[in-house]
Structure formats: C-alpha cells, structure tokens
Scaffold this motif. Sequence first.
Motif, PDB file in Angstrom:
ATOM      1  N   ALA A 331      18.222 -10.144  24.225  1.00 35.09           N
ATOM      2  CA  ALA A 331      18.474 -10.267  22.736  1.00 35.09           C
ATOM      3  C   ALA A 331      19.921 -10.849  22.593  1.00 35.09           C
ATOM      4  CB  ALA A 331      18.447  -9.007  22.147  1.00 35.09           C
ATOM      5  N   SER A 332      20.636 -11.012  23.573  1.00 33.94           N
ATOM      6  CA  SER A 332      21.852 -11.278  23.558  1.00 33.94           C
ATOM      7  C   SER A 332      22.238 -12.929  23.548  1.00 33.94           C
ATOM      8  CB  SER A 332      23.143 -10.742  24.520  1.00 33.94           C
ATOM      9  OG  SER A 332      22.673 -11.111  25.896  1.00 33.94           O
ATOM     10  N   LEU A 333      21.103 -13.524  23.973  1.00 32.07           N
ATOM     11  CA  LEU A 333      21.102 -14.811  24.185  1.00 32.07           C
ATOM     12  C   LEU A 333      20.837 -15.598  22.766  1.00 32.07           C
ATOM     13  CD1 LEU A 333      18.658 -15.128  27.304  1.00 32.07           C
ATOM     14  CD2 LEU A 333      21.027 -15.486  27.388  1.00 32.07           C
ATOM     15  N   PRO A 334      21.385 -16.758  22.773  1.00 34.41           N
ATOM     16  CA  PRO A 334      21.295 -17.628  21.635  1.00 34.41           C
ATOM     17  C   PRO A 334      19.759 -17.940  21.273  1.00 34.41           C
ATOM     18  CG  PRO A 334      22.071 -19.085  23.382  1.00 34.41           C
ATOM     19  CD  PRO A 334      22.231 -17.658  23.855  1.00 34.41           C
ATOM     20  N   SER A 335      19.316 -18.472  20.275  1.00 32.47           N
ATOM     21  CA  SER A 335      18.007 -18.665  19.775  1.00 32.47           C
ATOM     22  C   SER A 335      17.381 -19.559  20.484  1.00 32.47           C
ATOM     23  CB  SER A 335      17.817 -18.794  18.461  1.00 32.47           C
ATOM     24  OG  SER A 335      18.217 -17.777  17.410  1.00 32.47           O
ATOM     25  N   SER A 336      17.995 -20.828  20.968  1.00 32.35           N
ATOM     26  CA  SER A 336      17.338 -21.581  21.874  1.00 32.35           C
ATOM     27  C   SER A 336      16.970 -20.848  23.173  1.00 32.35           C
ATOM     28  CB  SER A 336      18.557 -22.717  21.815  1.00 32.35           C
ATOM     29  OG  SER A 336      19.503 -22.242  22.447  1.00 32.35           O
ATOM     30  N   ARG A 337      17.804 -20.363  23.639  1.00 29.45           N
ATOM     31  CA  ARG A 337      17.418 -19.906  24.949  1.00 29.45           C
ATOM     32  C   ARG A 337      16.374 -18.665  24.911  1.00 29.45           C
ATOM     33  NH1 ARG A 337      17.256 -23.230  28.103  1.00 29.45           N
ATOM     34  NH2 ARG A 337      16.906 -21.540  29.548  1.00 29.45           N
ATOM     35  N   ARG A 338      16.327 -17.981  24.009  1.00 30.78           N
ATOM     36  CA  ARG A 338      15.142 -16.895  23.512  1.00 30.78           C
ATOM     37  C   ARG A 338      13.917 -17.555  23.456  1.00 30.78           C
ATOM     38  NH1 ARG A 338      15.768 -13.714  19.345  1.00 30.78           N
ATOM     39  NH2 ARG A 338      17.560 -14.811  18.414  1.00 30.78           N
ATOM     40  N   GLY A 339      13.899 -18.440  22.746  1.00 36.42           N
ATOM     41  CA  GLY A 339      12.739 -19.136  22.182  1.00 36.42           C
ATOM     42  C   GLY A 339      11.879 -19.644  23.313  1.00 36.42           C
ATOM     43  N   HIS A 340      12.841 -20.671  24.289  1.00 34.71           N
ATOM     44  CA  HIS A 340      12.198 -21.138  25.560  1.00 34.71           C
ATOM     45  C   HIS A 340      11.958 -19.868  26.467  1.00 34.71           C
ATOM     46  CE1 HIS A 340      12.328 -23.540  29.437  1.00 34.71           C
ATOM     47  NE2 HIS A 340      12.262 -24.496  28.507  1.00 34.71           N
ATOM     48  N   HIS A 341      12.723 -18.721  26.780  1.00 36.14           N
ATOM     49  CA  HIS A 341      12.217 -17.803  27.277  1.00 36.14           C
ATOM     50  C   HIS A 341      10.864 -17.144  27.158  1.00 36.14           C
ATOM     51  CE1 HIS A 341      12.180 -13.961  29.518  1.00 36.14           C
ATOM     52  NE2 HIS A 341      12.093 -13.218  28.214  1.00 36.14           N
ATOM     53  N   HIS A 342      10.488 -17.016  25.505  1.00 36.46           N
ATOM     54  CA  HIS A 342       9.338 -16.451  25.335  1.00 36.46           C
ATOM     55  C   HIS A 342       8.065 -17.525  25.371  1.00 36.46           C
ATOM     56  CE1 HIS A 342      10.657 -12.634  23.886  1.00 36.46           C
ATOM     57  NE2 HIS A 342      11.475 -13.039  23.126  1.00 36.46           N
ATOM     58  N   MET A 343       8.606 -18.842  25.359  1.00 35.12           N
ATOM     59  CA  MET A 343       7.493 -19.973  25.607  1.00 35.12           C
ATOM     60  C   MET A 343       7.148 -19.755  27.259  1.00 35.12           C
ATOM     61  SD  MET A 343       8.260 -23.789  25.756  1.00 35.12           S
ATOM     62  CE  MET A 343       9.088 -23.941  27.134  1.00 35.12           C
ATOM     63  N   GLU A 344       7.901 -19.539  28.098  1.00 32.87           N
ATOM     64  CA  GLU A 344       7.871 -19.225  29.325  1.00 32.87           C
ATOM     65  C   GLU A 344       7.035 -18.053  29.874  1.00 32.87           C
ATOM     66  OE1 GLU A 344       8.385 -21.766  31.293  1.00 32.87           O
ATOM     67  OE2 GLU A 344      10.340 -22.032  32.075  1.00 32.87           O
ATOM     68  N   LEU A 345       7.306 -17.149  29.028  1.00 29.57           N
ATOM     69  CA  LEU A 345       6.375 -15.833  29.174  1.00 29.57           C
ATOM     70  C   LEU A 345       4.980 -16.028  28.671  1.00 29.57           C
ATOM     71  CD1 LEU A 345       8.881 -13.001  27.827  1.00 29.57           C
ATOM     72  CD2 LEU A 345       8.230 -13.429  30.383  1.00 29.57           C
ATOM     73  N   ALA A 346       4.800 -16.832  27.467  1.00 35.80           N
ATOM     74  CA  ALA A 346       3.362 -17.156  27.099  1.00 35.80           C
ATOM     75  C   ALA A 346       2.673 -17.907  28.250  1.00 35.80           C
ATOM     76  CB  ALA A 346       3.499 -18.106  25.827  1.00 35.80           C
ATOM     77  N   ARG A 347       3.351 -18.695  29.047  1.00 30.47           N
ATOM     78  CA  ARG A 347       2.734 -19.309  29.922  1.00 30.47           C
ATOM     79  C   ARG A 347       2.329 -18.346  31.316  1.00 30.47           C
ATOM     80  NH1 ARG A 347       5.389 -24.157  33.703  1.00 30.47           N
ATOM     81  NH2 ARG A 347       7.220 -22.993  33.041  1.00 30.47           N
ATOM     82  N   ALA A 348       3.156 -17.599  31.463  1.00 30.40           N
ATOM     83  CA  ALA A 348       3.114 -16.764  32.620  1.00 30.40           C
ATOM     84  C   ALA A 348       2.036 -15.786  32.212  1.00 30.40           C
ATOM     85  CB  ALA A 348       4.260 -15.681  32.611  1.00 30.40           C
ATOM     86  N   TRP A 349       1.721 -15.060  31.022  1.00 28.42           N
ATOM     87  CA  TRP A 349       0.628 -14.296  30.625  1.00 28.42           C
ATOM     88  C   TRP A 349      -0.563 -15.111  30.637  1.00 28.42           C
ATOM     89  CZ3 TRP A 349       0.801  -9.418  31.236  1.00 28.42           C
ATOM     90  CH2 TRP A 349       2.163  -8.640  30.966  1.00 28.42           C
ATOM     91  N   LEU A 350      -0.600 -16.284  30.281  1.00 25.52           N
ATOM     92  CA  LEU A 350      -1.989 -17.085  30.257  1.00 25.52           C
ATOM     93  C   LEU A 350      -2.418 -17.174  31.648  1.00 25.52           C
ATOM     94  CD1 LEU A 350      -3.847 -19.046  28.702  1.00 25.52           C
ATOM     95  CD2 LEU A 350      -2.344 -20.771  29.027  1.00 25.52           C
ATOM     96  N   TRP A 351      -1.551 -17.685  32.623  1.00 23.97           N
ATOM     97  CA  TRP A 351      -1.910 -17.683  34.068  1.00 23.97           C
ATOM     98  C   TRP A 351      -2.336 -16.406  34.599  1.00 23.97           C
ATOM     99  CZ3 TRP A 351       2.836 -21.019  36.245  1.00 23.97           C
ATOM    100  CH2 TRP A 351       2.547 -22.183  35.730  1.00 23.97           C
ATOM    101  N   ASP A 352      -1.999 -15.279  34.076  1.00 21.79           N
ATOM    102  CA  ASP A 352      -2.176 -14.025  34.494  1.00 21.79           C
ATOM    103  C   ASP A 352      -3.501 -13.462  33.735  1.00 21.79           C
ATOM    104  OD1 ASP A 352      -1.300 -12.216  36.495  1.00 21.79           O
ATOM    105  OD2 ASP A 352      -1.065 -10.584  34.985  1.00 21.79           O
TER     106      ASP A 352
END
Length: 409
Positions: A331-352
């Motif tokens: 939550a302490s990260l800027p929106s640009s990094r948080r958005g990218h992070h949740h995009m990465e998590l989406a990919r991780a969950w999809l592969w899982d």
Amino acid sequence: MLEEAEEIGRRARRARLRLGMAQADLAVALGKSQGWVSKMERGLIEIDRVGLLNRLASELHIHPNDLIGRPYNSSPGENQWQVAASSILRELRRYDLTPVFAGTPRPARQLWQETTRLHRLRDAAANVAIMEVLPDLLREARALAEVCTGHEREEAFAIYAVCCKFAHTAAHALGHPELVAMSCERAAWSARLSGDPVMPAVADWMRVWDMWATADWEDATTLSYKAIRSVQEGYDQGEPLAVRAWGSLQLRAAVSAARGNRRSEAEDRIAHAKAAADRLAEYVGPPVYDRHSLTFSPGNVQIHAISVALEMRDQRRALAIHRRTSPELIASLPSSRRGHHHMELARAWLWDGSRDAALAELEKAERIAPQLIRNHPIARSTLRSIVYAERASTREKLRRMSDRFHLDG
C-alpha cells in the motif's frame, strides 16, 4: 482485443517467412517445440511473459511493439499523446542547437520544483500527462544550460537528464520505441554534463531496460554490474541517492538474470537489493529529495521478487512471496507500481488455475492504474486467457447439459 493473439501469430509468421526461416529453426532458437511455434502462429498460445515476447521478437529481427501491434488502436482523443511525443522528439533531436526559448529561463531550484509534478504523475501512472508537460520543461532546462555556467549549468543538465528519464518511462508504457531510444541517448549525454556522480548510473539503468526489448540478457546484466560499480563508493559511504541507485540497479540485474534463466544469480541480486533497502531504512539525517526519480523501497524489492519468480514461470513461489509480504508494504507504493504488482498477481493466479482470483487482481490493477494496465501487453494477454478459458468452460457445461437433455437425439 480477442483477436489480438491471432494477429500476433500472423505477424510472427510473416516475419519468420520474410527471413526464410522454418518453424523448426525458430523452435530451436526459442527452446520450444515446432508444435508450440505452429500453435503460436495460429493464435492458440498466449505470449504471457515479457522475456518470451522479447526473445521471439529478437529471433524474428523485429521490435516487440511490431509483434504485438503497439501502440494499440484507440480513439482519436486517446491518441493525442502522440502529438506531445512528436514535440519531445523535436526537442531531443536539436539537443546541441541553440534552444528556442522566449524570455529568461527560471533558475534550477524552480525547475527542480517542476519535476515534483512529474514525480506525482509518474506515481499515478499518468503517462499521457507526463508527455504533455515535458516539451516545455526540456526546452527551458536546455535554455538554462545555454545561459549559465558552473554549478547552475550542471544542474540544468541534471534536470534535462531527469526529464529524459520521464520521457523514457512514459514512452515505454505507451509504446513509442523511437522516443524510448532517443530519450535514453540524450539522458546519457546530459548525465555526463550534469556533475551528478549518480546520474550516469541512472542513464545506464535506462539502457538496461532497452536491452530487454532485444532480449540481450547477458549485455543487460553486464551493464547493470558496470553501473553498480560506478556508484559502489557512494553506496559504501551510505549516501542515500547512491544507495537508492545501487539497489535499483540490483533489481535490474535480477530481472535480466531471470529472463536469461539464471535463477541463482537472480535470487542473489534480489538479496542484494533487500540489503540496500534495509540500509536506506536505517538512514538518519535530513530528508533527501529523490532527484533521480527511482522508486526504490522495501515494497519495490518485494514486488520485483514476485516478478522474477514469474519470469522463471514459478507461480507458486511468486504467490508464496506475496503471502509473506505485508499489505501495508504494498500500500505504501505509488499507484504505478501497485498496478503493475496486481497485474503480475493476476498472471500468477491464472497459471495456478484460479481464474476468479486472476480476474479480481486484474480488475484491481485497472482501478489503480488504468492507463498503464490497458496499455500493457501482459495485462491484455492475461485477460484474453481468462476470456478464452471462460468461453471453453461455458461451452463444455452447455455440451454436458445438452447431452443430459438429449438435444441431439
């Protein structure tokens, strides 16, 4: 958007045929099977890792943007950023000519204050707005360098270099390879004139990013190490800006190593970055303005660790790191990094195997940083995969129900 995978496959096939390359040869170069290449060219396989996308483009001797059709088609209003991009290119091309600037440029301290606005826009992933601000600021910084001497002139070149870095970031996000390349060149030029001991390393940090586009993982790693050595003395002395740059370069090296399939090296670099983040947290003294605009922090190290795991297609490790990561840190990260992070998590969950969790993360990413996510090839690939899987699942459910109803009888 649902036809993008097929179009990417067609572009890859055309590029391969233009080179007179057989599917089997492309498969060997990629470490894949000929069947994989055939399915990819028919749009049946998603290119769901940046490293794989860049390597495919490199083997076909085209730019990744040419493969994925970026910038993506959008409305005339959404395309207006390209007007600003042309203005930035014009300024960068005439870098060694007398600036066209009416009046007297403001002093460096006031221009540095202008860059704080760019920091806020960068943190919000407002890349179009960044493009619109930059032409005038580049012009004024260059004009200041022309009329001043000594430290003030060096500061003007430092501001110019930082503006080039903002242009570089926005151009990457929006898909403008010419601006990416020229911003990087001009940043290196102005960094050498800035008198800032860290700025040349920041320019190298940009160059590493560009090397990823051509899948030059070895060169990217080597350049990262070179840049790290250039700020090593400042890091050893605990200078905050040098520590920040040193840590950011370790993250660049980690991603480069991961994409080059060097797992232990990637993990070592993440560990070095964590040490730098800890050192930064221990700093005691007056606040230090992040003039280089490097978003380095413990949270940024954690989300890079997740990205590195995913580049090595280890979604279980990525999700395990995520579970161990404090939500407050993210939550302490800027929106640009948080958005990218949740995009990465989406990919991780999809592969899982969890499409619902993947879609929830992708929706969260879009809410946080819509401009960034809608223009990111991995976000689009993830969404297509979810849609295709949902369609297939629905068709299977309907087929089974049709069988029970004996609709074909």
